[in-house]
Structure formats: structure tokens, C-alpha cells
Design a protein around this motif. Structure first.
Motif, short mmCIF file in Angstrom:
data_model
loop_
_atom_site.label_atom_id
_atom_site.label_comp_id
_atom_site.label_asym_id
_atom_site.label_seq_id
_atom_site.Cartn_x
_atom_site.Cartn_y
_atom_site.Cartn_z
N HIS A 212 0.85 -1.20 0.00
CA HIS A 212 0.00 0.00 0.00
C HIS A 212 0.88 1.24 0.00
O HIS A 212 1.92 1.28 0.67
CB HIS A 212 -0.91 0.00 1.22
CG HIS A 212 -1.69 1.27 1.37
ND1 HIS A 212 -2.78 1.59 0.59
CD2 HIS A 212 -1.51 2.33 2.21
CE1 HIS A 212 -3.24 2.77 0.94
NE2 HIS A 212 -2.50 3.24 1.92
N MET A 213 0.47 2.25 -0.75
CA MET A 213 1.21 3.51 -0.78
C MET A 213 0.25 4.66 -0.59
O MET A 213 -0.82 4.70 -1.21
CB MET A 213 1.97 3.68 -2.10
CG MET A 213 3.12 2.73 -2.27
SD MET A 213 4.11 3.11 -3.72
CE MET A 213 5.32 1.79 -3.64
N GLU A 214 0.63 5.59 0.25
CA GLU A 214 -0.19 6.77 0.48
C GLU A 214 -0.08 7.72 -0.71
O GLU A 214 1.00 7.85 -1.30
CB GLU A 214 0.24 7.48 1.76
CG GLU A 214 -0.08 6.72 3.03
CD GLU A 214 -1.57 6.57 3.24
OE1 GLU A 214 -2.33 7.45 2.78
OE2 GLU A 214 -1.97 5.56 3.85
N PRO A 215 -1.18 8.38 -1.09
CA PRO A 215 -1.13 9.33 -2.21
C PRO A 215 -0.05 10.39 -2.04
O PRO A 215 0.58 10.78 -3.02
CB PRO A 215 -2.53 9.94 -2.21
CG PRO A 215 -3.40 8.91 -1.58
CD PRO A 215 -2.55 8.23 -0.56
N ASP A 216 0.18 10.84 -0.80
CA ASP A 216 1.17 11.89 -0.59
C ASP A 216 2.58 11.39 -0.87
O ASP A 216 3.43 12.13 -1.35
CB ASP A 216 1.06 12.42 0.84
CG ASP A 216 1.58 13.85 0.97
OD1 ASP A 216 1.28 14.66 0.06
OD2 ASP A 216 2.30 14.13 1.94
N GLU A 217 2.84 10.11 -0.58
CA GLU A 217 4.14 9.53 -0.87
C GLU A 217 4.38 9.48 -2.37
O GLU A 217 5.47 9.81 -2.86
CB GLU A 217 4.22 8.12 -0.27
CG GLU A 217 5.53 7.40 -0.52
CD GLU A 217 5.51 5.97 0.00
OE1 GLU A 217 6.56 5.31 -0.05
OE2 GLU A 217 4.43 5.50 0.45
N VAL A 218 3.37 9.08 -3.12
CA VAL A 218 3.48 9.03 -4.58
C VAL A 218 3.56 10.44 -5.16
O VAL A 218 4.30 10.68 -6.13
CB VAL A 218 2.29 8.26 -5.17
CG1 VAL A 218 2.31 8.29 -6.69
CG2 VAL A 218 2.31 6.81 -4.67
N ARG A 219 2.83 11.38 -4.59
CA ARG A 219 2.90 12.78 -5.05
C ARG A 219 4.32 13.30 -4.98
O ARG A 219 4.82 13.93 -5.93
CB ARG A 219 1.98 13.66 -4.21
CG ARG A 219 2.11 15.16 -4.51
CD ARG A 219 1.42 16.01 -3.47
NE ARG A 219 1.99 15.88 -2.15
CZ ARG A 219 3.10 16.50 -1.75
NH1 ARG A 219 3.78 17.28 -2.58
NH2 ARG A 219 3.55 16.34 -0.52
N ARG A 220 4.99 13.05 -3.87
CA ARG A 220 6.36 13.54 -3.71
C ARG A 220 7.31 12.90 -4.72
O ARG A 220 8.22 13.55 -5.23
CB ARG A 220 6.85 13.29 -2.29
CG ARG A 220 6.15 14.12 -1.22
CD ARG A 220 6.89 14.06 0.10
NE ARG A 220 6.94 12.71 0.64
CZ ARG A 220 6.03 12.19 1.45
NH1 ARG A 220 4.97 12.92 1.81
NH2 ARG A 220 6.14 10.96 1.90
N SER A 221 7.09 11.63 -5.01
CA SER A 221 7.96 10.93 -5.95
C SER A 221 7.77 11.44 -7.37
O SER A 221 8.73 11.56 -8.13
CB SER A 221 7.68 9.42 -5.89
OG SER A 221 8.53 8.72 -6.75
N ILE A 222 6.53 11.77 -7.75
CA ILE A 222 6.25 12.18 -9.12
C ILE A 222 6.46 13.68 -9.33
O ILE A 222 7.06 14.10 -10.33
CB ILE A 222 4.81 11.80 -9.50
CG1 ILE A 222 4.66 10.27 -9.51
CG2 ILE A 222 4.43 12.37 -10.87
CD1 ILE A 222 3.25 9.79 -9.81
#
Length: 718
Positions: A212-222
Motif C-alpha cells: 500500500h502507498m499513500e497518495p502523498d508519498e506518490v505525489r512527492r515521488s512524481i
């Protein structure tokens, strides 16, 4: 003198349940006749509850035995189960299913059968396995006869144990199916491959998974660490222009999202990458865009779950070669390595053919990666949350050096391109039209959409590029690096695309329809509607729905994605300003749209469109309305529009307004004005989010079921 014992006292009959599973003969004498009688009684009387309870009680009693050495269910019960299950709506609600699953999970001998590589199909081997086949058939039958929502309350530890065994059995049945020497053994197991794959799918739709990945974690990566980076993208690039974010190698090593992606492949050689991509995959049948019932989907695809991949539906192996027309203008033509619609029964041979194709300049393009890889599924789900959409698709593209996979084209969805290995050169042309292409609309010719002024970008490892829908693009790995090294990934390209598909309910047009529905439902019995047009309220609402649709055909704002349900970063003192700006932007778009509805919705044009459809008996132009049936309804449903029979509603509308067009025009104008004046943004937003959650629930169930069939989810099964 009284006797010490009573000679006429009958011995107590030994009860089953204290460590002794009833023998097959005992079951046949005591339980089977009662089950059969109960079953017959429900067919002869309307009082079903008593017989249902009898069946459930008898099965619970039989299954409550916990013998130290587990035995199979009696064959007579297994033979009766199909009739019992199809006749008892609530049989699966009882303890019967969990008990049988528990029994199944405890039979360690099944692991021995499924783990064995032997194809011994002798008569003695078949006889030894027959009892276990009976248990397998029972489990598969009960799972596939049970409604999916009945499986929600099963313990996940039990589900994981059962899934482990079912998956092994499914693969073993596949091996036996390829062996002509094992026909006798296969015939002992009545469940076929598609039956077992459906049982696996059903049992997996609600299981939780670790990746599972939090949207905020993916936001920072992208988009970068700062919230302002994401805000800048939404306000200045989203559905407007291309966007490129380059990455430094040091940052990539610290990026857990990118690392988790890369770890899903074996980058040693091109062959190992293809092996990790293609080996063991199954077909992912399409689910209808407005399907909100996973059980309905299962009925639609019955017998086809878990089948081998289908060309073009699941995978493309393609290269593009340039040719010239009579005016010496160059254009690309796609060549496909396989024929359309072909399926691949021999998985090993299919992998080898993909490797050969790659060596000959063909790219391997695999669709539906969010259904085949748990890590990609977690990223796709987070991106969907981030943009407030039901789901996000994921495709993977692996291209050899000096090649072009897909020909020049545009997409009907927005794309985030993530370069995982190597590099690729892209040429992108901006959208010459203001209107964004919609999902499911036919594609236009590219002749008028491109010129010589395309923008060039080279993506290196870790770079991310955004391409809006409607922007024509093509990509090459055309850097000359000498002869292709068969055992090297140098100058090959591996990239992932995340497809953000904006489905009809979640465009701004969809939000406007939801707002109209909420307002109509809320004020159905309000005082201002208490007039002679009370009975026409639903018809006026239908008329306005159609008028809004016509307005959206030529207005770009209606086609844009509505992001009122986007999962924004957690609020803090440093982010609150950015969040307010984004929320204010969404509210201002809605206000702008309502003004356009009030000013521009044309009564006569709308009526003419409806007249043509009714006259020609053609409901195709109104199929877009089908999703409106999912919105909640208050009051008497008989007074509401049946969106599954839209032509009937349109005929009723024409009949109601034809008597006095001028009066109807005035009443409709008043209805429209009241809606635009009193509509409540917050009400529409609440219903929008509820509908979004309904869509997500079904999509997530489908995703989990397909992941289970791919077994790209080992963390589920530990």
C-alpha cells in the motif's frame, strides 16, 4: 430382590461429533435423506424458512466434527450440494462455508498432491486422491455458488490458507490439462481450470494486501517534495500542456516508490526483463465502465477467467516503420508480430517468441500492469486517489535500440510516462483543438493535428513526463550505439505509463448532472414545486440533462476532469494556503459552469435532438446517461426516469410537452433558472464522492481478483 441392572434398557447410540467424522454410510442413512426431504419440501411449499434452517442445521452439525484425521465429505453430500446451493439463497450465510474452508485448509495431503511434479495417473494413484478431489470440488462449488458479498466476513488468515492451496491446485490442473497421459486423473476432479480460477478470484476481492502507498508519498515521488510543485502542476499543466520532471541519480536511490517499481523487474539482460514481464500472465477481460456489481461482471465472463493472454487485448508486440506516400511525405506504419485475437496456449513458447521478436526490433507492450503486479497496483491506486478518479491504468513498454514501437498517435486519457531503464526520445505536438478527446469517442485523423513544430524531449532513467489527452506523440530509441548486444540492456528502454482515464461521471459535465440530480431530489416536495407541473418535474430534469450534454459538446470546460474529490496533502500551516487555492479553483469552475447552463442551454435544440432519436428508435446518442441510474433516489421510484429504458422516458417527455410548446418552454426556463439559483455545491460534492467510492470499490475488487490469479502478491499468502 431387585436386579443390579435393568435388562430392558437400550444402549445409548454413540453420537458423532467427539472426534469422529460420520462415515459415508452413516451420513447416507441419517443426514442425506433429511437433506433431500428438506430440499423437496421447499419446492412443494411456499414456507421455505423452516426447510432452509433444517438444511443449514444439519450441515453445521455434520461439519462441527473435528476429527484428528480429517476425512473428505461424503460423496453423496457433494453430489447434492449443487442443488442445495442453488436452492438456498442464505445457505452460505451459515457456518457451512467457513467450516468447509477450514476443513480444506487443514488437509495437508493436498499440498503433497499439488507440489508433486509427478504425473502418475495410475488407478491406485487416482483412488488415493479421490477423497481429496471431493473436498476440492466442494470448496470450488460453494465459493462459486455464493454471492460475493457473503464472503466479506471470512477470516483473512483462513482465506490466505485456502488461496495458497487453490492456487497450487489451479496450476496443477493446468499441467494435467496438457498431459494426455493424465486424462483419467483429471476426470477425477470435476472442477475445471476456469472453475478454480473463478473461486480464487471470488475469494480474493476483499483481501488486504501489503504493498500500500499513500497518495502523498506518490505525489512527492512524481511531482517533488513541495506541495507548491503539485499545485503548480495542477494549475498550469494539468490538461493544458506537457510537463517534464528530471531526476538525479542520488535522488532515485532514495526514492522508495521508484525503487519498488524497478525491483519488480530483472534488468540483467533483455531476455530476463521479458521473462519477468510475460511469464505466468493471464488475460484480463474488460469490465464495463459503469459496472458497479462485481457479481454481474463474474456472470458476464463466466468460464473465461484465468485464460491465456489474448493478443491486442492484453499484449502487443509491435514495431513502426516509416514509409512515404505519393507526395514523399513520411508516415509510420505499425507491424505486429502476432495476429489479432490470437491466444497463447503454450506459455513457454510464447515467452521465447517475444524474445525473438525483441531481437528483431519489436517492442513488447503489456497492458493492465495494475492487475499483474502488486507494486504497480499500489502506485496506480495512489495516483487515482491523488487525482480523484476511480482508477488508473498502467502499461509497460520495453523497446530495443534504434526502434519505434507504436506509431504516432494521441490518447483519450492523460498519461504520466515514467522512464525506468535506458532512455527514449519523444516528439510531442500540442493539441490544436481546444476540446479534449473523451473516452470511447472515435479517433480523428492526425493530418490536421500535427505540423513540423513538435517538441522534442529525451527521457533518462527516473524522469517523468506528463502528456495530456489529445496531444499527438511518438517515441524512439534511435540513438546509434552499434550492434545490439544480445546479453545487455544498454540502450534498451523500459518505461511505465500511468493512464489517468477521466470517465463520464467524473468530468465537470458529470458533476453538473449530479448537481442537477441532487437538487431535484432534495426539492422534490418543496413548496415552490407545488404547482400543476409537479408531475413533470422528472421530465424537466431529463430535458435539462440532455441540454447540458449538448452544451458540453462544444465547451471545453465541461470535458475537463473534476477534482473535487482529489486526496490532497495533509493540511498544515505551510500547506493550507495551497490547499485553499486548489479548492477555490474547483469551486470557481463550478460557478462558471452553472452560469453557462443558465445562459446557454437551448430548449428547442434539445427538443429537436430528442425528436430525432425517438422517431428513429435510436437510443445510442443517449447511452451516456446509463451511469445516472447509480445515483440515489428518494420518494416513489415509479415517478423517476428509468435510465435503462431511456427511449421510453424520452417518448413520455415528447408527449408531455407537445400539447403546448410555448407554455412548456416558459415552465422549463423557470425550472432551469431555479436550479441555477438554488443548486448547492456541497450537496453535489457529497454525492460525487459517494459515487466515486462505489466505482472504486468495484474496480478494487476486480484488481485484487486479477492480482490473485497472477500471484504477484506473495505477501498476501504468507
Amino acid at each position: 430382590m431387585p436386579s443390579a441392572t435393568k435388562p430392558n434398557k437400550r444402549k445409548k447410540r454413540k453420537r458423532c461429533g467427539d472426534g469422529a467424522w460420520p462415515s459415508s454410510s452413516a451420513f447416507n442413512r441419517r443426514v442425506f435423506p433429511i437433506l433431500l426431504a428438506a430440499l423437496r419440501s421447499t419446492r412443494q411449499t411456499q414456507h421455505r424458512h423452516g426447510a432452509d434452517s433444517t438444511v443449514a442445521r444439519l450441515l453445521r452439525r455434520a461439519l462441527s466434527c473435528s476429527p484428528p484425521s480429517l476425512s473428505p465429505l461424503p460423496g453423496s453430500l457433494v453430489a447434492l450440494l449443487p442443488l442445495l446451493l442453488t436452492s438456498r439463497g442464505h445457505l452460505a450465510d451459515s457456518a457451512v462455508l467457513p467450516s468447509i474452508l477450514y476443513l480444506f485448509s487443514q488437509v495437508e495431503s493436498i499440498s503433497g498432491i499439488t507440489d508433486s511434479k509427478s504425473t502418475d495417473c495410475s488407478q491406485s494413484a487416482c483412488k488415493a486422491n479421490k477423497s481429496f478431489y471431493l473436498i476440492i470440488d466442494t470448496v470450488v462449488l460453494m465459493l462459486n455458488s455464493c454471492k460475493v458479498d457473503r464472503l466479506h466476513n471470512l477470516q483473512q488468515d483462513l482465506v490466505r490458507k485456502v488461496l495458497r492451496l487453490l492456487y497450487k491446485i489451479w496450476k496443477k490442473v493446468g499441467i494435467l490439462g496438457l498431459s494426455t497421459d493424465c486424462i483419467n486423473s483429471k476426470n477425477q476432479l470435476q472442477s475445471r481450470e476456469h472453475d478454480i480460477s473463478e473461486a480464487i478470484f471470488r475469494l480474493s476481492v476483499d483481501i488486504t494486501y501489503a504493498a500500500h502507498m499513500e497518495p502523498d508519498e506518490v505525489r512527492r515521488s512524481i511531482f517533488g517534495q513541495l506541495v507548491s510543485d503539485y499545485e503548480n502542476f495542477l494549475l498550469n499543466y494539468w490538461e493544458k500542456s506537457t510537463y517534464l520532471r528530471t531526476s538525479k541519480k542520488k535522488n532515485l536511490e532514495e526514492d522508495s516508490v521508484f525503487t519498488s517499481l524497478l525491483n519488480g523487474f530483472d534488468p540483467k539482460t533483455p531476455d530476463t526483463i521479458i521473462q519477468s514481464l510475460v511469464n505466468g500472465i493471464v488475460s484480463c477481460p474488460a469490465i464495463a465502465s459503469d459496472e458497479l456489481d462485481i457479481s454481474s461482471f463474474l456472470r458476464e465472463v463466466q468460464g473465461s477467467l484465468g485464460t491465456t493472454v489474448k493478443y491486442r487485448q492484453d499484449i502487443r508486440v509491435v514495431r513502426t516503420r516509416n514509409q512515404c506516400d505519393q507526395t514523399s511525405r513520411s508516415y509510420g506504419v505499425e507491424e505486429h508480430f502476432f495476429d489479432d485475437g490470437i491466444t497463447f496456449q503454450d506459455a513457454d513458447a510464447f515467452v521465447e517468441k517475444c524474445k525473438d521478436a525483441f531481437q528483431n526490433g519489436f517492442s513488447v507492450a503489456l497492458r493492465g500492469m495494475e492487475f499483474r503486479s502488486e507494486k504497480i497496483a499500489a502506485i496506480a491506486s495512489a495516483v487515482a486517489d491523488l487525482f480523484g478518479q476511480p482508477s488508473v491504468g498502467a502499461n509497460i513498454y520495453f523497446s530495443p535500440p534504434r526502434s519505434q514501437g507504436l506509431a504516432r498517435h494521441y490518447d483519450d486519457h492523460c498519461v504520466l510516462v515514467w522512464q525506468l531503464l535506458g532512455h527514449k526520445k519523444w516528439t510531442i505536438w500540442p493539441n490544436a483543438k481546444l476540446l479534449l478527446p473523451r473516452l470511447y469517442e472515435p479517433f480523428e485523423s492526425l493530418d490536421e493535428l500535427v505540423d513540423s513544430g513538435g517538441r522534442m524531449e529525451v527521457l533518462l532513467e527516473g524522469d517523468i513526463m506528463y502528456v495530456p489527452r489529445g496531444f499527438v506523440h511518438e517515441a524512439h530509441t534511435d540513438v546509434d550505439v552499434g550492434e545490439l548486444q544480445a546479453n545487455s540492456t544498454a540502450d534498451c528502454s523500459l518505461h511505465l505509463t500511468l493512464a489517468i482515464e477521466v470517465e463520464p461521471p467524473f468530468e465537470w459535465e458529470g458533476f453538473t448532472h449530479i448537481a442537477l440530480h441532487c437538487w431535484t431530489e432534495k426539492h422534490w416536495s418543496s413548496a415552490f414545486l407545488k404547482s400543476e407541473v409537479d408531475d413533470q418535474t422528472s421530465l424537466f430534469a431529463l430535458l435539462l440533462h440532455v441540454a447540458i450534454r449538448l452544451l458540453s459538446e462544444d465547451d471545453a470546460t465541461f470535458r475537463k476532469a473534476c477534482m473535487v474529490a482529489a486526496k490532497l496533502p495533509p493540511s498544515s500551516s505551510c500547506t493550507r494556503t495551497h490547499l485553499k487555492a486548489l479548492e477555490s479553483n474547483q469551486r470557481s469552475i463550478f460557478d462558471e459552469i452553472i452560469k453557462k447552463v443558465d445562459k446557454s442551454c437551448n430548449f428547442k435544440e434539445t427538443l429537436m435532438c430528442i425528436e430525432i432519436a425517438v422517431k428513429e428508435k435510436n437510443d445510442e446518442p443517449f447511452q451516456w446517461m446509463s451511469w445516472l441510474r447509480h445515483l440515489p433516489k428518494r420518494g416513489d421510484a415509479d415517478d423517476k426516469v428509468d435510465f435503462c429504458n431511456i427511449l421510453g422516458a424520452l417518448e413520455e417527455l415528447l408527449e408531455a410537452v407537445s400539447c403546448n410548446l410555448e407554455q412548456t418552454l416558459a415552465e422549463f426556463t423557470d425550472f432551469k433558472s431555479r436550479f441555477c439559483r438554488y443548486v448547492v455545491y456541497e450537496d453535489a460534492r457529497e454525492s460525487f464522492e459517494m459515487l466515486l467510492q462505489m466505482y472504486r470499490t468495484t474496480r478494487n475488487q476486480y484488481m485484487r481478483g486479477m492480482l490473485a490469479l497472477h500471484r504477484k502478491h506473495e505477501n498476501w499468502l504468507v
